[in-house]
Every structure is written in C-alpha cells, then in structure tokens.
Design an enzyme around this catalytic site. Sequence first.
Site, PDB file in Angstrom:
ATOM      1  N   ASN A  42      49.760  24.824  30.332  1.00 44.12           N
ATOM      2  CA  ASN A  42      50.634  23.424  29.946  1.00 44.12           C
ATOM      3  C   ASN A  42      51.387  23.467  28.876  1.00 44.12           C
ATOM      4  O   ASN A  42      51.285  24.350  28.102  1.00 44.12           O
ATOM      5  CB  ASN A  42      49.458  22.371  29.873  1.00 44.12           C
ATOM      6  CG  ASN A  42      48.548  22.277  28.865  1.00 44.12           C
ATOM      7  OD1 ASN A  42      48.042  23.435  28.595  1.00 44.12           O
ATOM      8  ND2 ASN A  42      47.867  21.469  28.611  1.00 44.12           N
ATOM      9  N   GLU A  44      53.597  20.840  26.578  1.00 47.20           N
ATOM     10  CA  GLU A  44      53.841  19.583  26.424  1.00 47.20           C
ATOM     11  C   GLU A  44      55.219  19.330  25.754  1.00 47.20           C
ATOM     12  O   GLU A  44      55.831  20.191  25.491  1.00 47.20           O
ATOM     13  CB  GLU A  44      52.727  19.121  25.284  1.00 47.20           C
ATOM     14  CG  GLU A  44      51.470  19.268  26.213  1.00 47.20           C
ATOM     15  CD  GLU A  44      50.186  18.569  25.267  1.00 47.20           C
ATOM     16  OE1 GLU A  44      50.440  18.212  24.271  1.00 47.20           O
ATOM     17  OE2 GLU A  44      49.241  18.361  26.180  1.00 47.20           O
ATOM     18  N   CYS A  53      52.167  20.488  33.525  1.00 48.66           N
ATOM     19  CA  CYS A  53      50.907  20.837  33.603  1.00 48.66           C
ATOM     20  C   CYS A  53      50.679  22.543  33.938  1.00 48.66           C
ATOM     21  O   CYS A  53      51.493  23.184  34.446  1.00 48.66           O
ATOM     22  CB  CYS A  53      50.165  20.340  34.805  1.00 48.66           C
ATOM     23  SG  CYS A  53      49.665  18.488  34.442  1.00 48.66           S
ATOM     24  N   GLU A  55      48.851  24.218  36.109  1.00 53.98           N
ATOM     25  CA  GLU A  55      49.014  24.428  37.730  1.00 53.98           C
ATOM     26  C   GLU A  55      50.423  24.617  38.011  1.00 53.98           C
ATOM     27  O   GLU A  55      50.751  25.408  38.933  1.00 53.98           O
ATOM     28  CB  GLU A  55      48.212  23.689  38.462  1.00 53.98           C
ATOM     29  CG  GLU A  55      46.891  23.416  38.282  1.00 53.98           C
ATOM     30  CD  GLU A  55      46.684  22.400  37.050  1.00 53.98           C
ATOM     31  OE1 GLU A  55      47.234  22.133  36.014  1.00 53.98           O
ATOM     32  OE2 GLU A  55      45.872  21.399  37.511  1.00 53.98           O
ATOM     33  N   CYS A  87      45.418  17.293  37.879  1.00 47.38           N
ATOM     34  CA  CYS A  87      45.611  15.816  38.263  1.00 47.38           C
ATOM     35  C   CYS A  87      46.425  15.641  39.504  1.00 47.38           C
ATOM     36  O   CYS A  87      46.560  16.665  40.345  1.00 47.38           O
ATOM     37  CB  CYS A  87      46.769  15.753  37.019  1.00 47.38           C
ATOM     38  SG  CYS A  87      48.409  16.299  37.355  1.00 47.38           S
ATOM     39  N   CYS A  90      49.714  17.442  40.375  1.00 48.59           N
ATOM     40  CA  CYS A  90      49.312  19.037  40.705  1.00 48.59           C
ATOM     41  C   CYS A  90      48.962  19.054  41.956  1.00 48.59           C
ATOM     42  O   CYS A  90      49.151  19.917  42.909  1.00 48.59           O
ATOM     43  CB  CYS A  90      48.614  19.588  39.726  1.00 48.59           C
ATOM     44  SG  CYS A  90      49.456  19.828  38.296  1.00 48.59           S
TER      45      CYS A  90
HETATM   46  N1  THU Z   1      46.809  19.026  32.057  1.00 48.93           N
HETATM   47  C1  THU Z   1      47.180  20.005  32.874  1.00 48.93           C
HETATM   48  O1  THU Z   1      47.797  21.204  32.518  1.00 48.93           O
HETATM   49  N2  THU Z   1      46.446  20.052  34.331  1.00 48.93           N
HETATM   50  C2  THU Z   1      46.074  18.979  34.904  1.00 48.93           C
HETATM   51  O2  THU Z   1      45.993  18.937  36.148  1.00 48.93           O
HETATM   52  C3  THU Z   1      45.546  18.013  33.998  1.00 48.93           C
HETATM   53  C4  THU Z   1      46.100  17.665  32.765  1.00 48.93           C
HETATM   54  C5  THU Z   1      47.481  18.978  30.773  1.00 48.93           C
HETATM   55  C6  THU Z   1      48.528  18.191  30.566  1.00 48.93           C
HETATM   56  C7  THU Z   1      48.459  17.786  29.119  1.00 48.93           C
HETATM   57  O3  THU Z   1      49.139  18.603  28.524  1.00 48.93           O
HETATM   58  C8  THU Z   1      47.013  17.996  29.032  1.00 48.93           C
HETATM   59  O4  THU Z   1      46.324  18.561  29.942  1.00 48.93           O
HETATM   60  C9  THU Z   1      46.098  16.581  28.651  1.00 48.93           C
HETATM   61  O5  THU Z   1      46.535  15.527  29.622  1.00 48.93           O
END
Ligand code: THU
Length: 131
Positions: A42, A44, A53, A55, A87, A90
């Site tokens: 991920n 940010e 994210c 994935e 999420c 994704c």
């Molecule tokens: N996150 C992911 O990388 N994948 C997901 O499917 C769920 C959430 C990340 C996004 C963010 O950087 C952190 O997790 C908290 O939400």
Amino acid sequence: MTDRELADLAYSMLERSYVPYSKFPVGAALLCADGSVFTGCNVENAAYGSTICAERTALVKAVSEGHRDDFVKLAVVGNSSEPCWPCGACRQMLYEFAPGLELLVGRGDRTFVSLKLSELLPHGFGPKSLV
Ligand code: THU
C-alpha cells in the site's frame, strides 16, 4: 510455487509499504499461470483518498506488464490479528480480470485463510454484466 511461498512474498512486501498515516502496512503477491509473480504494497498519500492498496498495486503492475487473463492466486497480508481482508474497491478491481481468483489472506502471525474471490464478492458486476 506453494501457497506458503506466495504468502511469504506478500509478507516480504510489508517493509516496502508507505504508511505514514495509518501505520497499517499491507503486502500482496499475485501469481500468474506462467509462474510469474507481481508484488505490491500500500502507498498512502497526504490526500488520504489518493491512497493505493497493496492488491491494486500488484494488479496494476501485472496488467501494465501485459498480463490480463492468467491470474491464478493472490496473497494479501497484514500485521493484524485478523486476516487482512481485501477492501471492497480491491475486490471489484480483481473481479474485473479474475472472478474465479483464489486468495490467501494472511494475519500478522503469518497464518492465512484460503478462499475464492467469489466468496468475498458474490454476484459481482463485471465485463459480462455490460452485454
Ligand atoms: N489497505 C490495503 O492495502 N488493502 C486493503 O484491501 C485494505 C486496506 C490499506 C489502505 C491503507 O493504506 C491501510 O490499509 C489502512 O486502511
């Protein structure tokens, strides 16, 4: 490649995560039929909604390198006590290319759950829905 090996590739990506805001690293590894693996983490952003994210990082890397209809299995892992479930966004992005995708969803203790994307996104909306 074994499930353990694919999951471990995803865990190795946790250190690449850029997570100054959530402090919640996520790693991913996407296996293709020819044995190639695309990893992701991920990433940010100060404008929180621009975050990508793990994935989707892996998926977009794979598609941009010419893969499209040969996705076999995706490992997604976090440091949490619960499995790091993908999420909704994704799930939808993965469904576009691989509605039958197998998933390994990992916890911080390096155990993981095996299941199919279709269990997480039943009756999904995909390319075939548009005809
Ligand atoms: N996150 C992911 O990388 N994948 C997901 O499917 C769920 C959430 C990340 C996004 C963010 O950087 C952190 O997790 C908290 O939400």
